[in-house]
Design a protein around this motif. Structure first.
Motif, mmCIF file in Angstrom:
data_model
loop_
_atom_site.group_PDB
_atom_site.id
_atom_site.type_symbol
_atom_site.label_atom_id
_atom_site.label_comp_id
_atom_site.label_asym_id
_atom_site.label_seq_id
_atom_site.Cartn_x
_atom_site.Cartn_y
_atom_site.Cartn_z
ATOM 1 N N LYS A 137 -5.533 35.931 10.886
ATOM 2 C CA LYS A 137 -5.249 37.208 10.059
ATOM 3 C C LYS A 137 -6.290 38.073 10.121
ATOM 4 O O LYS A 137 -7.464 37.744 10.184
ATOM 5 C CB LYS A 137 -5.375 36.835 8.810
ATOM 6 N N PHE A 138 -6.092 39.397 10.507
ATOM 7 C CA PHE A 138 -7.068 40.390 10.767
ATOM 8 C C PHE A 138 -6.481 41.799 9.805
ATOM 9 O O PHE A 138 -5.584 42.107 9.608
ATOM 10 C CB PHE A 138 -7.100 41.084 11.944
ATOM 11 N N ILE A 139 -7.745 42.054 9.264
ATOM 12 C CA ILE A 139 -7.438 43.251 8.037
ATOM 13 C C ILE A 139 -8.374 44.527 8.457
ATOM 14 O O ILE A 139 -9.340 44.287 8.487
ATOM 15 C CB ILE A 139 -7.656 42.910 6.840
ATOM 16 N N ALA A 140 -7.616 45.548 9.088
ATOM 17 C CA ALA A 140 -8.426 46.673 9.389
ATOM 18 C C ALA A 140 -8.962 47.305 8.350
ATOM 19 O O ALA A 140 -8.524 47.367 7.416
ATOM 20 C CB ALA A 140 -7.390 47.522 10.449
ATOM 21 N N ASP A 141 -10.001 48.131 8.761
ATOM 22 C CA ASP A 141 -10.660 48.729 7.417
ATOM 23 C C ASP A 141 -9.906 50.078 7.292
ATOM 24 O O ASP A 141 -9.943 50.605 6.196
ATOM 25 C CB ASP A 141 -11.924 49.524 8.188
ATOM 26 N N ASN A 142 -8.949 50.565 8.309
ATOM 27 C CA ASN A 142 -8.373 51.837 8.067
ATOM 28 C C ASN A 142 -6.969 51.723 8.593
ATOM 29 O O ASN A 142 -6.840 51.153 9.736
ATOM 30 C CB ASN A 142 -8.909 52.963 8.803
ATOM 31 N N PRO A 143 -5.533 52.186 7.808
ATOM 32 C CA PRO A 143 -4.316 52.284 8.351
ATOM 33 C C PRO A 143 -4.413 52.714 9.934
ATOM 34 O O PRO A 143 -4.961 53.669 10.044
ATOM 35 C CB PRO A 143 -3.723 52.948 7.418
ATOM 36 N N GLU A 144 -3.354 52.050 10.709
ATOM 37 C CA GLU A 144 -3.180 52.783 12.077
ATOM 38 C C GLU A 144 -4.491 52.576 12.882
ATOM 39 O O GLU A 144 -4.366 53.397 13.954
ATOM 40 C CB GLU A 144 -2.312 53.795 11.946
#
Length: 608
Positions: free
Chosen positions: A350-357
């Motif tokens: 799982k990866f969660i980006a710091d900012n959307p898109e």
């Protein structure tokens, strides 16, 4: 026996005795007396305790939507918002000789196509099965239960803008033709207007590639190709074995690099990578001038940005980790990404980006699984999921680490050692050591004695996750899929499915083989080998913030029969090595096979 019942029994016996005596005297029967008045109804007793909930019954239904020609697997499943279903015929047998009546062509090379004339967002519930192929014509062509399979393009087909041919890949330095790929995989459609847009297709080879066809549909559902191109990957030093993929919620194709990593459960980058006696790297040397390119430049998710412009831009997201990517899928929050590793001993990431898109920075996690206690049957055994945080980084920061391995050549080779990261390096990182180990202690010459950093999490992601406690036991963890609109309504609270109140949505996962690390007696997963190579499909409910906390089986292939050969090992009427998985708007799922059936099947499964 109660006292009341006992007394009643005694009175009944007395009455029988009297009756016997009277009948023995042969007296006349007396007239029947009047019925007595009913007694008053007694008070109702207290309600009983509810019984335990029963186990849910299996009510799902498999429908055979289509079969593909001999030698081929079903790849590239993609369902558009308008209900168009694209899929490919990957590596069919070159011995096929039957000309398809609809297209007037042979299925003897890689084929990209679509089921025309049918809206898959409006299918009936009682759809009949396509038949199991019997004749040579049926075995060597695409058979379907609905619509007609239209060929959009085949390997080497020439189109306006693509005189070199579809699926033809060139050396990024010399420009010479390297591969005529027979292996189209992922499809992703980017609409530009109703019935028109760009179809991106992966070509899973060394070197890899992605084609883009501009296509348009007429009023009868027939498609035409307006022009085509092969996406330029020179900007990222080429790409390797583009496998499956997805389209992000903001409309960019995400293509997956597979095969390149060469890292089994116990080793990292192959020690022979720059061996002067063995510089072949499975064809990757054809991409660049040297025979031993930097392996850390391959094995990632690449995003094709500006997909509708004349020259799309490619960005490799090192942040999602380096491993044998099958595909990644982005959640409706436009930050959370789940990614599968198609290998033996793989990890669900799982990866969660710091900012959307923006996938260029964020945090990488590996899934830790806890198997249901006392359960080993694949069709009923589930797993609780927790997440192990690995590290946070940006593409730019990881690129700086990768560049330290540029320029390594045969003069750096030492027999029995790797010129790249070692297991000792990864272990030191997992231990929280302050510095990298020396060469004498098993470390790499590139980092020996340097302050510790987080490169292990992104360059050797499987080993990093395993040593941090994540479960590295998946076997051929294949396609992942959600239906974006169902997920958005169930988790995001945004009404998106007309006429249905969606309260639960799932991430579906195809598993081609349930064997090896899934069925041994070690680690977190210890399943029965009953299903083995027939495989199955799992699902995970999307929780708050699109988290996954539980993985459960949905449908498994039939019992694996090791005593039989070929297609008979798995029941032709059940799943055989599922690969692609697509979730439809109505909650049904489409499953493409990559098995050893004579004719692999595109299934539709209704979990309701």
């Amino acid at each position: 026996m109660s006292i009341t019942l006992k007394n009643k029994f005694k009175l009944s016996a007395l009455a029988l005795s009297v009756a016997f005596v009277l009948s023995a005297c042969n007296g006349d029967d007396g007239k029947a007396g009047k019925n007595g008045v009913d007694g008053t109804v007694g008070e109702a007793g207290a309600p009983g305790v509810d019984g335990a909930n029963g186990i849910d019954g299996s009510v799902g239904k498999l429908t055979r939507i289509a079969t593909v020609p001999e030698g081929a697997e079903v790849t590239g499943l993609f369902l558009t918002d308008e209900g168009d279903l694209f899929f490919n015929v990957q590596h069919p047998s070159d011995a096929n000789t039957q000309v398809d009546a609809v297209n007037g062509k042979l299925f003897n090379t890689g084929t990209v196509g679509v089921l025309r004339g049918v809206n898959f967002n409006d299918l009936p519930d009682n759809l009949a099965d396509s038949p199991v192929p019997v004749t040579e014509m049926e075995r060597q062509t695409v058979m379907s239960a609905v619509g007609e399979y239209q060929i959009l393009g085949q390997t080497n087909d020439i189109f306006a803008g693509l005189p070199a041919g579809l699926g033809v890949i060139h050396n990024i330095v010399s420009g010479e033709k390297v591969v005529e790929s027979n292996t189209p995989d992922f499809n992703g459609f980017i609409p530009t207007s109703d019935g028109e847009g760009y179809l991106f297709s992966n070509w899973e080879s060394y070197p890899g590639g992605v084609s883009r066809m501009k296509i348009k549909k007429d009023s009868f559902g027939k498609w035409s190709v307006i022009d085509a191109m092969m996406v330029d990957f020179d900007q990222v030093a080429g790409t390797a074995a583009n496998c499956f993929g997805s389209v992000s919620p903001w409309g960019t194709p995400l293509t997956s690099e597979e095969w390149i990593v060469r890292s089994s459960v116990d080793t990292t980058t192959d020690a022979s990578w720059n061996d002067p006696e063995n510089t072949s790297t499975d064809g990757i040397e054809a991409m660049t001038a040297p025979d031993f390119p930097n392996p850390y430049r391959y094995g990632y998710i690449a995003e094709i940005t500006k997909p509708t412009e004349a020259e799309p831009v490619v960005v490799k997201h090192y942040t999602i980790g380096r491993y044998e990517h099958e595909n990644s899928v982005v959640m409706p929050d436009r930050k959370t990404v789940y990614s599968s590793q198609d290998d033996t001993g793989g990890v669900l990431f799982k990866f969660i980006a710091d900012n959307p898109e923006d996938l260029s920075s964020g945090t990488l996690y590996g899934a830790k699984l806890t198997q249901d206690a006392g359960s080993t049957e694949p069709s009923t055994t589930g797993f609780d999921v927790s997440w192990v945080e690995l590290a946070s980084a940006s593409n730019a920061g990881i690129e700086a680490w990768i560049s330290e391995y540029d320029g390594i050549d045969t003069s750096d080779y030492v027999e029995g050692q790797t010129s790249y990261m070692t297991m000792a390096d990864v272990q030191a990182w997992a231990n929280g050591d302050a510095t990298y180990p020396s060469v004498e202690n098993g470390g790499s010459a590139v980092t020996a004695g340097q302050p510790m950093d987080d490169r292990a999490a992104f360059l050797e992601s499987r080993q990093a996750a395993r040593l941090k406690g994540a479960t590295a036991e998946w076997r051929k963890l294949e396609g992942l899929s959600i239906n974006h609109d169902r997920a958005l309504e169930a988790v995001g609270g945004v009404e998106s499915i007309a006429g249905e109140d969606v309260t639960q949505a799932y991430l579906y996962m195809g598993i081609a083989d349930i064997d090896n690390t899934l069925t041994d007696d070690e680690g977190d997963i210890r399943l029965s080998a009953r299903v083995k190579d027939c495989g199955g499909v799992y699902r995970a409910k999307l929780e708050e913030n699109y988290d996954l906390a539980r993985i459960e089986p949905v449908i498994m292939g039939g019992t694996y029969r090791s005593s039989l050969d070929g297609a008979e090992r798995c029941d032709v009427n059940q799943l055989s090595q599922p690969d692609n998985v697509i979730v439809m708007k109505d909650g049904r799922i489409l499953i493409g096979e990559d098995g050893f059936q004579e004719n692999n099947t595109l299934w539709m499964y209704d979990p309701k």
